[in-house]
Design a protein around this motif. Structure first.
Motif, mmCIF file in Angstrom:
data_model
loop_
_atom_site.group_PDB
_atom_site.id
_atom_site.type_symbol
_atom_site.label_atom_id
_atom_site.label_comp_id
_atom_site.label_asym_id
_atom_site.label_seq_id
_atom_site.Cartn_x
_atom_site.Cartn_y
_atom_site.Cartn_z
ATOM 1 N N LYS A 201 0.874 -1.186 -0.081
ATOM 2 C CA LYS A 201 0.040 -0.092 0.067
ATOM 3 C C LYS A 201 0.975 1.106 0.180
ATOM 4 O O LYS A 201 1.787 1.413 0.950
ATOM 5 N N GLN A 202 0.369 2.083 -1.013
ATOM 6 C CA GLN A 202 1.379 3.412 -1.047
ATOM 7 C C GLN A 202 0.768 4.556 -0.522
ATOM 8 O O GLN A 202 1.091 5.747 0.040
ATOM 9 N N CYS A 203 -0.911 4.524 -0.561
ATOM 10 C CA CYS A 203 -1.508 5.723 -0.236
ATOM 11 C C CYS A 203 -2.959 4.807 -0.052
ATOM 12 O O CYS A 203 -3.537 4.225 -0.432
ATOM 13 N N TYR A 204 -3.610 5.703 1.040
ATOM 14 C CA TYR A 204 -4.946 5.317 1.708
ATOM 15 C C TYR A 204 -5.983 5.875 0.433
ATOM 16 O O TYR A 204 -5.644 7.024 0.058
ATOM 17 N N HIS A 205 -6.948 5.218 0.327
ATOM 18 C CA HIS A 205 -7.971 5.715 -0.835
ATOM 19 C C HIS A 205 -8.665 6.672 -0.097
ATOM 20 O O HIS A 205 -9.860 6.270 0.631
ATOM 21 N N TYR A 206 -8.472 7.829 -0.095
ATOM 22 C CA TYR A 206 -9.015 9.109 0.925
ATOM 23 C C TYR A 206 -10.083 9.759 0.022
ATOM 24 O O TYR A 206 -10.721 11.005 0.478
ATOM 25 N N TRP A 207 -10.374 9.133 -1.021
ATOM 26 C CA TRP A 207 -11.829 9.812 -1.668
ATOM 27 C C TRP A 207 -12.806 8.754 -1.835
ATOM 28 O O TRP A 207 -12.807 7.692 -2.047
ATOM 29 N N PRO A 208 -14.380 9.168 -2.149
ATOM 30 C CA PRO A 208 -15.338 8.445 -2.382
ATOM 31 C C PRO A 208 -15.315 7.720 -3.834
ATOM 32 O O PRO A 208 -14.940 8.657 -4.779
ATOM 33 N N ASP A 209 -15.385 6.644 -4.194
ATOM 34 C CA ASP A 209 -15.595 6.072 -5.659
ATOM 35 C C ASP A 209 -16.750 6.507 -6.086
ATOM 36 O O ASP A 209 -17.024 6.906 -7.362
ATOM 37 N N GLU A 210 -17.843 6.905 -5.436
ATOM 38 C CA GLU A 210 -19.041 7.432 -5.751
ATOM 39 C C GLU A 210 -19.783 8.095 -4.563
ATOM 40 O O GLU A 210 -19.433 7.748 -3.296
ATOM 41 N N GLY A 211 -20.541 8.898 -4.905
ATOM 42 C CA GLY A 211 -21.373 9.492 -3.534
ATOM 43 C C GLY A 211 -20.624 10.334 -2.806
ATOM 44 O O GLY A 211 -19.628 11.036 -3.250
ATOM 45 N N SER A 212 -20.655 10.373 -1.568
ATOM 46 C CA SER A 212 -19.847 11.012 -0.600
ATOM 47 C C SER A 212 -19.525 10.268 0.631
ATOM 48 O O SER A 212 -20.068 9.370 1.001
ATOM 49 N N ASN A 213 -18.308 10.742 1.072
ATOM 50 C CA ASN A 213 -17.940 10.180 2.458
ATOM 51 C C ASN A 213 -17.635 11.484 3.490
ATOM 52 O O ASN A 213 -17.239 12.460 2.910
ATOM 53 N N LEU A 214 -17.693 10.908 4.735
ATOM 54 C CA LEU A 214 -17.390 12.040 5.692
ATOM 55 C C LEU A 214 -16.115 11.649 6.473
ATOM 56 O O LEU A 214 -15.961 10.704 6.872
ATOM 57 N N TYR A 215 -15.428 12.660 6.612
ATOM 58 C CA TYR A 215 -13.935 12.659 7.193
ATOM 59 C C TYR A 215 -14.212 13.600 8.416
ATOM 60 O O TYR A 215 -13.666 14.810 7.915
ATOM 61 N N HIS A 216 -14.524 13.293 9.458
ATOM 62 C CA HIS A 216 -14.514 14.148 10.568
ATOM 63 C C HIS A 216 -15.706 15.210 10.235
ATOM 64 O O HIS A 216 -16.770 14.947 10.108
ATOM 65 N N ILE A 217 -15.418 16.528 10.105
ATOM 66 C CA ILE A 217 -16.373 17.537 9.879
ATOM 67 C C ILE A 217 -16.293 17.950 8.308
ATOM 68 O O ILE A 217 -16.966 18.919 7.786
ATOM 69 N N TYR A 218 -15.694 17.073 7.401
ATOM 70 C CA TYR A 218 -15.253 17.443 6.113
ATOM 71 C C TYR A 218 -16.132 16.379 5.164
ATOM 72 O O TYR A 218 -15.628 15.205 5.098
ATOM 73 N N GLU A 219 -17.048 16.714 4.547
ATOM 74 C CA GLU A 219 -17.830 15.970 3.505
ATOM 75 C C GLU A 219 -17.223 15.934 2.182
ATOM 76 O O GLU A 219 -17.091 17.204 1.563
ATOM 77 N N VAL A 220 -16.618 14.983 1.569
ATOM 78 C CA VAL A 220 -16.079 14.842 0.156
ATOM 79 C C VAL A 220 -17.192 14.219 -0.634
ATOM 80 O O VAL A 220 -17.390 13.072 -0.517
ATOM 81 N N ASN A 221 -17.510 15.002 -1.879
ATOM 82 C CA ASN A 221 -18.497 14.459 -2.650
ATOM 83 C C ASN A 221 -17.667 14.081 -4.171
ATOM 84 O O ASN A 221 -17.218 15.153 -4.443
ATOM 85 N N LEU A 222 -17.841 12.971 -4.976
ATOM 86 C CA LEU A 222 -17.144 12.967 -6.035
ATOM 87 C C LEU A 222 -18.064 13.416 -7.184
ATOM 88 O O LEU A 222 -19.350 12.917 -7.190
#
Length: 362
Positions: A201-222
């Protein structure tokens, strides 16, 4: 999507050291062309490659053309000098040995080595200096810590970093990564590593493949994933701070074909990748986030190439690539980790000059 980048530069060479001195005026125009399609397609100029996700879009890749009115004789003189430096392996070896012996001062890394922070580092040796590290706002952090393995990289303005060099996020540091992006006003991320190489593993998959993920108080939408060619793709994210309800669009440029400790097979795709990054970034004053796995080898090589070419574009009077690398290492340890990476950086600068020459009317 079309646009242009205007560059000013001219050249005078000094043979006694690896310097390029500038005196004249050059106006270049880098045109970006690509169709932004919403439909999924498997047709590429270099043959079909599979779509990485159902949300991907693709286009027929067209390399960013370079146009310039640089004086032909001046351009050939620069190219000849660069190629001579690359062919002189003994000279290159001595220069690399001198770079390896270089010691940054100050170079304390006590914060990064604290027990609570060591687990946040991918590498024991590539950690930020105490005097040059990105500090998070502890009150907004998921663990009330201000530490992240990331370094501000200054070019000419000590108040405004041009880049943030950082490691690829770990599972436990993804929220820290997005907090850093948010707090530093970043809108462009340059990712230079696959998620895994040979099962490592070189890097964690830090974004959603679809829709959104919540990382603490930060919501990331693809929002979109756009494949340019087999070497790189572009993702667009909608980043929301749930504490303030503010939002921002962040663009990630992901270069896929650069393995750890090595160099890409050619400079062509990386230089075109860089042109597309800079086209998106043009006119902004926030730092560009650049990361690979440890945030030093590939990240340092990319930043070195980009910084040197940007200095040239801004009409700098003097460029010293070895001194520029020392400047990077003053701000983060291990930047450009191998002689091959340093040689690749020199080659890339020469190739960009060559690309300008090829675009000139002969």
């Amino acid at each position: 999507m079309r646009g242009g980048i205007r560059e000013k530069k001219g050249y005078l060479l000094e043979k006694s050291s690896f310097k390029i001195l500038f005196f004249g005026y050059l106006k270049g125009d880098v045109q970006q062309t690509a169709s932004q399609k919403s439909l999924v397609s498997s047709q590429f100029s270099d043959g079909p490659i599979p779509s990485p996700s159902a949300r991907s879009s693709t286009s027929s890749w067209c390399e960013e053309p370079v146009q310039s009115n640089m004086d032909i004789s001046t351009g050939h003189m620069i190219l000849s000098y660069m190629e001579d430096h690359l062919k002189n392996k003994n000279r290159l070896e001595k220069e690399w040995e001198a770079l390896c012996a270089y010691q940054a001062e100050p170079n304390a890394t006590t914060v990064a080595q604290q027990e609570e922070n060591t687990q946040k580092n991918r590498s024991r040796t590539v950690v930020p200096y105490d005097h040059s590290r990105i500090c998070l706002k502890g009150e907004n952090s998921h663990d009330n810590s201000d530490y992240i393995n990331a370094s501000p990289i200054m070019d000419h303005d000590p108040r405004n970093p041009a880049y943030i060099a950082t490691q690829g996020p770990l599972p436990a540091t993804v929220a820290d990564f997005w907090q850093m992006v948010w707090e530093n006003g970043c809108v462009v991320i340059v990712m230079l590593t696959p998620l895994a190489e040979n099962g490592v593993k070189q890097c964690y998959h830090y974004w959603p493949d679809e829709g959104s993920n919540l990382y603490h108080i930060y919501e990331v939408n693809l929002v979109s994933e756009h494949i340019w060619c087999e070497d790189f793709l572009v993702r667009s994210f909608y980043l929301k701070n749930l504490q303030t309800n503010e939002t921002r669009t962040v663009t990630q440029f992901h270069f896929l074909s650069w393995n750890d400790q090595r160099v890409p097979t050619s400079t062509r795709s990386l230089l075109d990748f860089r042109r597309k990054v800079n086209k998106c970034y043009r006119g902004r004053s926030c730092p560009v986030v650049v990361h690979c796995s440890d945030g030093a080898g590939r990240s340092g090589t990319y930043i070195l190439i980009d910084m040197v070419l940007n200095k040239m574009a801004k009409g700098a009077k003097e460029i010293d690539i070895a001194a520029t690398l020392e400047h990077l290492r003053d701000q983060r340890p291990g930047m450009v980790q191998t002689k091959e990476q340093f040689e690749f950086a020199l080659t890339a600068v020469a190739e960009e000059v060559n690309a300008i020459l090829k675009a000139l009317p002969q």
